[in-house]
Design a protein around this motif. Structure first.
Motif, PDB file in Angstrom:
ATOM      1  N   GLY A  11       0.818  -1.212   0.000  1.00 42.80           N
ATOM      2  CA  GLY A  11       0.000   0.000   0.000  1.00 42.80           C
ATOM      3  C   GLY A  11       0.849   1.258   0.000  1.00 42.80           C
ATOM      4  O   GLY A  11       1.954   1.288  -0.550  1.00 42.80           O
ATOM      5  N   ASN A  12       0.316   2.311   0.619  1.00 42.09           N
ATOM      6  CA  ASN A  12       1.004   3.611   0.629  1.00 42.09           C
ATOM      7  C   ASN A  12       2.429   3.492   1.156  1.00 42.09           C
ATOM      8  O   ASN A  12       3.348   4.115   0.624  1.00 42.09           O
ATOM      9  CB  ASN A  12       0.231   4.593   1.511  1.00 42.09           C
ATOM     10  CG  ASN A  12      -1.097   4.945   0.899  1.00 42.09           C
ATOM     11  OD1 ASN A  12      -1.220   5.034  -0.325  1.00 42.09           O
ATOM     12  ND2 ASN A  12      -2.108   5.124   1.731  1.00 42.09           N
ATOM     13  N   MET A  13       2.607   2.705   2.187  1.00 41.30           N
ATOM     14  CA  MET A  13       3.933   2.545   2.789  1.00 41.30           C
ATOM     15  C   MET A  13       4.704   1.401   2.120  1.00 41.30           C
ATOM     16  O   MET A  13       5.851   1.563   1.688  1.00 41.30           O
ATOM     17  CB  MET A  13       3.800   2.245   4.293  1.00 41.30           C
ATOM     18  CG  MET A  13       3.137   3.341   5.090  1.00 41.30           C
ATOM     19  SD  MET A  13       4.143   4.827   5.212  1.00 41.30           S
ATOM     20  CE  MET A  13       5.449   4.289   6.289  1.00 41.30           C
ATOM     21  N   ASP A  32      -0.107  -8.404  -2.885  1.00 45.14           N
ATOM     22  CA  ASP A  32      -1.110  -7.545  -2.256  1.00 45.14           C
ATOM     23  C   ASP A  32      -2.454  -7.961  -2.826  1.00 45.14           C
ATOM     24  O   ASP A  32      -2.538  -8.447  -3.961  1.00 45.14           O
ATOM     25  CB  ASP A  32      -0.827  -6.072  -2.591  1.00 45.14           C
ATOM     26  CG  ASP A  32      -1.638  -5.106  -1.735  1.00 45.14           C
ATOM     27  OD1 ASP A  32      -1.036  -4.404  -0.904  1.00 45.14           O
ATOM     28  OD2 ASP A  32      -2.885  -5.055  -1.894  1.00 45.14           O
ATOM     29  N   MET A  65       3.683  -5.322   5.553  1.00 43.25           N
ATOM     30  CA  MET A  65       3.292  -3.953   5.873  1.00 43.25           C
ATOM     31  C   MET A  65       1.790  -3.868   5.679  1.00 43.25           C
ATOM     32  O   MET A  65       1.296  -3.446   4.621  1.00 43.25           O
ATOM     33  CB  MET A  65       4.051  -2.974   4.960  1.00 43.25           C
ATOM     34  CG  MET A  65       3.978  -1.526   5.418  1.00 43.25           C
ATOM     35  SD  MET A  65       4.533  -1.376   7.134  1.00 43.25           S
ATOM     36  CE  MET A  65       4.712   0.378   7.300  1.00 43.25           C
ATOM     37  N   LEU A  66       1.047  -4.306   6.714  1.00 40.06           N
ATOM     38  CA  LEU A  66      -0.395  -4.532   6.592  1.00 40.06           C
ATOM     39  C   LEU A  66      -1.185  -3.601   7.512  1.00 40.06           C
ATOM     40  O   LEU A  66      -0.627  -3.018   8.449  1.00 40.06           O
ATOM     41  CB  LEU A  66      -0.683  -6.007   6.918  1.00 40.06           C
ATOM     42  CG  LEU A  66      -0.103  -6.986   5.888  1.00 40.06           C
ATOM     43  CD1 LEU A  66       0.003  -8.399   6.446  1.00 40.06           C
ATOM     44  CD2 LEU A  66      -0.942  -6.973   4.610  1.00 40.06           C
ATOM     45  N   THR A 100       1.935  -1.399  11.999  1.00 38.68           N
ATOM     46  CA  THR A 100       1.697  -0.919  13.362  1.00 38.68           C
ATOM     47  C   THR A 100       0.534  -1.718  13.931  1.00 38.68           C
ATOM     48  O   THR A 100      -0.594  -1.601  13.442  1.00 38.68           O
ATOM     49  CB  THR A 100       1.326   0.579  13.358  1.00 38.68           C
ATOM     50  OG1 THR A 100       2.389   1.305  12.762  1.00 38.68           O
ATOM     51  CG2 THR A 100       1.114   1.083  14.776  1.00 38.68           C
ATOM     52  N   LEU A 247      -4.980   7.782  11.261  1.00 40.88           N
ATOM     53  CA  LEU A 247      -3.846   6.934  11.676  1.00 40.88           C
ATOM     54  C   LEU A 247      -3.403   7.291  13.090  1.00 40.88           C
ATOM     55  O   LEU A 247      -3.027   6.407  13.873  1.00 40.88           O
ATOM     56  CB  LEU A 247      -2.689   7.071  10.689  1.00 40.88           C
ATOM     57  CG  LEU A 247      -2.870   6.292   9.374  1.00 40.88           C
ATOM     58  CD1 LEU A 247      -1.734   6.597   8.402  1.00 40.88           C
ATOM     59  CD2 LEU A 247      -2.957   4.794   9.623  1.00 40.88           C
ATOM     60  N   LYS A 250      -5.760   5.576  15.316  1.00 42.43           N
ATOM     61  CA  LYS A 250      -5.437   4.142  15.398  1.00 42.43           C
ATOM     62  C   LYS A 250      -4.330   3.919  16.437  1.00 42.43           C
ATOM     63  O   LYS A 250      -4.430   3.066  17.318  1.00 42.43           O
ATOM     64  CB  LYS A 250      -4.975   3.628  14.023  1.00 42.43           C
ATOM     65  CG  LYS A 250      -4.448   2.205  14.067  1.00 42.43           C
ATOM     66  CD  LYS A 250      -3.726   1.780  12.799  1.00 42.43           C
ATOM     67  CE  LYS A 250      -3.014   0.463  13.023  1.00 42.43           C
ATOM     68  NZ  LYS A 250      -2.238   0.011  11.887  1.00 42.43           N
TER      69      LYS A 250
HETATM   70  P1  NAD Z   1      -2.516   0.937   3.123  1.00 39.90           P
HETATM   71  O1  NAD Z   1      -3.941   0.681   3.446  1.00 39.90           O
HETATM   72  O2  NAD Z   1      -2.169   1.965   2.101  1.00 39.90           O
HETATM   73  O3  NAD Z   1      -1.799  -0.431   2.671  1.00 39.90           O
HETATM   74  C1  NAD Z   1      -2.092  -1.690   3.207  1.00 39.90           C
HETATM   75  C2  NAD Z   1      -2.067  -2.688   2.051  1.00 39.90           C
HETATM   76  O4  NAD Z   1      -2.257  -3.994   2.579  1.00 39.90           O
HETATM   77  C3  NAD Z   1      -3.179  -2.444   1.024  1.00 39.90           C
HETATM   78  O5  NAD Z   1      -2.608  -2.280  -0.263  1.00 39.90           O
HETATM   79  C4  NAD Z   1      -4.032  -3.720   1.105  1.00 39.90           C
HETATM   80  O6  NAD Z   1      -4.588  -4.114  -0.135  1.00 39.90           O
HETATM   81  C5  NAD Z   1      -3.029  -4.727   1.620  1.00 39.90           C
HETATM   82  N1  NAD Z   1      -3.621  -5.883   2.279  1.00 39.90           N
HETATM   83  C6  NAD Z   1      -4.611  -5.922   3.201  1.00 39.90           C
HETATM   84  N2  NAD Z   1      -4.846  -7.182   3.588  1.00 39.90           N
HETATM   85  C7  NAD Z   1      -3.986  -7.968   2.891  1.00 39.90           C
HETATM   86  C8  NAD Z   1      -3.742  -9.373   2.860  1.00 39.90           C
HETATM   87  N3  NAD Z   1      -4.428 -10.233   3.622  1.00 39.90           N
HETATM   88  N4  NAD Z   1      -2.780  -9.824   2.018  1.00 39.90           N
HETATM   89  C9  NAD Z   1      -2.069  -8.971   1.248  1.00 39.90           C
HETATM   90  N5  NAD Z   1      -2.253  -7.633   1.233  1.00 39.90           N
HETATM   91  C10 NAD Z   1      -3.206  -7.151   2.053  1.00 39.90           C
HETATM   92  O7  NAD Z   1      -1.819   1.279   4.528  1.00 39.90           O
HETATM   93  P2  NAD Z   1      -0.408   2.011   4.765  1.00 39.90           P
HETATM   94  O8  NAD Z   1      -0.623   3.469   4.920  1.00 39.90           O
HETATM   95  O9  NAD Z   1       0.580   1.491   3.775  1.00 39.90           O
HETATM   96  O10 NAD Z   1      -0.063   1.462   6.225  1.00 39.90           O
HETATM   97  C11 NAD Z   1       0.440   0.148   6.434  1.00 39.90           C
HETATM   98  C12 NAD Z   1       0.863   0.030   7.885  1.00 39.90           C
HETATM   99  O11 NAD Z   1       1.849   1.035   8.163  1.00 39.90           O
HETATM  100  C13 NAD Z   1      -0.268   0.256   8.893  1.00 39.90           C
HETATM  101  O12 NAD Z   1      -0.121  -0.669   9.944  1.00 39.90           O
HETATM  102  C14 NAD Z   1      -0.051   1.693   9.354  1.00 39.90           C
HETATM  103  O13 NAD Z   1      -0.550   1.936  10.657  1.00 39.90           O
HETATM  104  C15 NAD Z   1       1.462   1.795   9.305  1.00 39.90           C
HETATM  105  N6  NAD Z   1       2.004   3.161   9.143  1.00 39.90           N
HETATM  106  C16 NAD Z   1       1.480   3.993   8.201  1.00 39.90           C
HETATM  107  C17 NAD Z   1       2.007   5.280   8.060  1.00 39.90           C
HETATM  108  C18 NAD Z   1       1.453   6.231   7.022  1.00 39.90           C
HETATM  109  O14 NAD Z   1       1.789   7.421   7.086  1.00 39.90           O
HETATM  110  N7  NAD Z   1       0.654   5.784   6.071  1.00 39.90           N
HETATM  111  C19 NAD Z   1       3.071   5.699   8.876  1.00 39.90           C
HETATM  112  C20 NAD Z   1       3.606   4.803   9.803  1.00 39.90           C
HETATM  113  C21 NAD Z   1       3.058   3.529   9.927  1.00 39.90           C
END
Ligand code: NAD
Length: 305
Positions: A11-13, A32, A65-66, A100, A247, A250
């Motif tokens: 995803g985004n990260m 993904d 990274m879920l 996280t 977030l 969360k």
């Molecule tokens: P996101 O929703 O953009 O990405 C998560 C990805 O996981 C999605 O692409 C989704 O399709 C995939 N996914 C979900 N279930 C799945 C499965 N069973 N199998 C395979 N893929 C699956 O979220 P994000 O922003 O990338 O955040 C990911 C983690 O990083 C979270 O735990 C978040 O709290 C943490 N985080 C995010 C940020 C931020 O700024 N975005 C900063 C620090 C930490």
């Protein structure tokens, strides 16, 4: 020989992190659920697996990274303990979960991995989407020393600061403590700046005074929440980009959960969580997608006339 990384969650990260592993010389086999995320990872040089189980075949490392703990536990342990990745991945591979999640959730996955004879570290990150893309994340790692040393090889292309916080779960504890403190000093900073503005001070002047005084903190130094005081920060871009209120909520929820588990008192963290929750539902629209420094608007909006 090229080392193989299975990367789950693009995803985004995760998208940016997987791309940096490719640049770092790893062979990355990624998965993904989202076809769009898969397509982006393919453009970045990852090969795309048909499933998570397919991705881990022959892997030296498995990085995830879920979105949350239930998904992480589902992916590794499965619904009944027999259909998760722990049952199909090589015993020699090292798992790095960078999501996280609650410390207790990380410990459950760590214990299941240990039972399966597989090494596990939790490695949540500080830094947002831009840091993930730039390879400048901070990693807070929980795991035994030898696993930490092995994990560093994979974390280095994705981050600039890598810390060992303690044993499995400790990375998540460090992450929620840091983000709870961030929430507290951001709300405190917004509150102080609003009090100053309500009493006739220019927020830029007040910010400069506090930066050189005992109220100085990271929110004032790097992330001033009042629009126009600092260039380039979310406050000066209608609170777009940055770290979303949702977030932060969360992470504050995970802090509350951890405090119940350890019977700790966190009155400041609880107050910050309530403030962000009130803010999310304020002004007649969902503020969840705004940057967390938009808490300033909550104070401005609730100012007595
Ligand atoms: P996101 O929703 O953009 O990405 C998560 C990805 O996981 C999605 O692409 C989704 O399709 C995939 N996914 C979900 N279930 C799945 C499965 N069973 N199998 C395979 N893929 C699956 O979220 P994000 O922003 O990338 O955040 C990911 C983690 O990083 C979270 O735990 C978040 O709290 C943490 N985080 C995010 C940020 C931020 O700024 N975005 C900063 C620090 C930490």
């Amino acid at each position: 020989m090229t080392q193989k990384v299975a990367f789950i969650g693009l995803g985004n990260m995760g998208g940016g992190m997987a791309a940096n592993l490719v640049k770092g010389g790893f062979e990355v086999r990624a998965f993904d659920l989202s076809p769009a995320a898969q397509a982006h990872a393919k453009e970045e040089g990852c090969s795309i697996a048909a499933s998570a189980a397919d991705a881990v075949v022959g892997a030296d490392y498995v990085v995830s990274m879920l979105p949350n703990g239930a998904i992480v536990e589902g992916v590794y342990i499965g619904s009944d303990g027999t259909d998760g990745l722990l049952n199909v991945m090589p015993k020699t591979a090292l798992i790095l979960d960078c999501s996280t999640i609650a410390p207790d959730s990380a410990r459950r996955v760590g214990a299941a991995a240990e039972k399966a004879g597989i090494r596990f570290v939790d490695a949540p990150v500080s830094g947002g989407v831009a840091a993930a893309a730039a390879g400048t994340l901070a990693f807070m790692v929980g795991g035994v020393e030898s696993s930490f040393e092995a994990a560093k090889i994979v974390l280095q292309p994705m981050g600039s600061n890598i810390f060992r916080a303690g044993d499995v779960g400790a990375g998540q504890v460090a992450k929620i403590c840091n983000n709870m403190l961030l929430a507290i000093h951001m709300t405190g900073t917004a509150e102080a700046l609003q009090l100053g503005m309500d009493n006739g001070l220019d927020p830029a002047v007040l910010s400069n005074i506090m930066l050189k005084s005992s109220g100085c903190n990271w929110s004032l130094q790097k992330y001033n929440p009042v629009p126009g005081v600092m260039e380039g920060v979310p406050a000066s871009k209608d609170y777009q980009g940055g770290f979303m209120v949702d977030l932060m909520l969360k992470d504050l929820g995970l802090a509350m959960e951890a405090s119940l588990s350890s019977r700790s008192s966190i009155p400041m963290g609880a107050a910050a969580r309530n403030l962000f929750n009130l803010h999310k539902h304020s002004a007649g629209e969902d503020q969840g997608k705004k940057d967390f420094s938009s808490i300033q608007k909550f104070y401005t909006g609730n100012k007595k006339s």
